[in-house]
Design a protein around this motif. Structure first.
Motif: not given
Length: 252
Positions: A1-6, A66-69
């Motif tokens: 989550n931190a990597l993608f800031q989600v 897509l990667y985040e999904c």
């Protein structure tokens, strides 16, 4: 989550949902998207890393969504759990465990995978998680116009081939190869010199005997030509496995 800031506990955004729908419901666009992740030979020469990276720029946001999904909002394929993937030609693989760095569509239903096999001229892969950690996937069924396909989307997953199903014209039916692929895994372990003692100990005696049988058969045919014709669909399952064994050996 931190990597993608989600933030943890966040819901999927409209952008995430749109990314999934575009992927599942636009076949030609999906095909073009996947081509951007591959080394496409041009005039007999491989593309450079810079050329592939340049292609990816056009779809960077789509790839990210897509990667985040998959990695944030998806589930995990447990060890030894499996899925199916249909291919419309008879590929010869150079290994049996792959790191799928781009998007990979699979299904839980083998009959669905048959739809992608071009009237018996293709193959069906049974893929399994052979790792000690779960492999992230996203269940697209609720978002796709073809929800009956029971599709799992993987992105950056490590999966191993545990069976290859091919249409055997002599028997006029689809034939699996789980036993053959098991011996090929053992065979690759032998020629790679990896965990030989443990691999042999874990295999059934019949699998070990089958491996020795095919090694002996393979040694007798090394001097023969085994050119593989992609257009030839009139192959017995054992013929294909012999071709596959030849190809795996030549890659080592």
């Amino acid at each position: 989550n931190a990597l993608f800031q989600v933030a943890c506990g966040s819901r999927m955004s409209e952008d995430h949902i749109l990314a999934i729908v575009l992927y599942t419901d636009t076949n030609e666009l999906q095909k073009y998207l996947k081509q951007q992740t591959r080394n496409m030979r041009r005039n007999g020469e491989d593309e450079t890393y810079a050329e592939i990276a340049d292609k990816n720029k056009k779809f960077a946001n789509w790839f990210r969504l897509l990667y985040e999904c998959v990695w944030i909002f998806g589930g995990e394929l447990k060890r030894n759990d499996g899925v199916y993937h249909g291919i419309n030609c008879k590929l010869l693989f150079d290994k049996l465990t792959y790191d799928f760095r781009g998007p990979l569509s699979t299904t839980l239903d083998k009959e669905i995978a048959h739809r992608f096999c071009k009237d018996g001229s293709g193959i069906i892969l049974e893929l399994s998680n052979g790792e000690n950690v779960g492999q992230p996937y996203f269940d697209v069924q609720k978002f796709s116009a073809t929800g009956d396909e029971r599709e799992y989307l993987f992105y950056n997953a490590t999966l191993q081939i545990v069976s290859i199903e091919i249409f055997d014209c002599e028997q006029a039916k689809w034939v699996g190869s789980r036993g053959y692929i098991a011996f090929l895994h053992l065979y690759l372990g032998l020629i790679n010199g990896s965990c030989i003692a443990r691999a042999v100990h874990q295999q059934k005696k019949s699998s070990t005997k089958k491996t020795l049988k095919y090694i002996n058969q393979h040694s007798k045919t090394l001097n023969k030509s085994h050119a593989f014709d992609d257009e030839n669909s009139e192959l017995k399952s054992e013929d294909y496995i012999t071709q596959l064994m030849d190809n795996l050996t030549h890659q080592k």
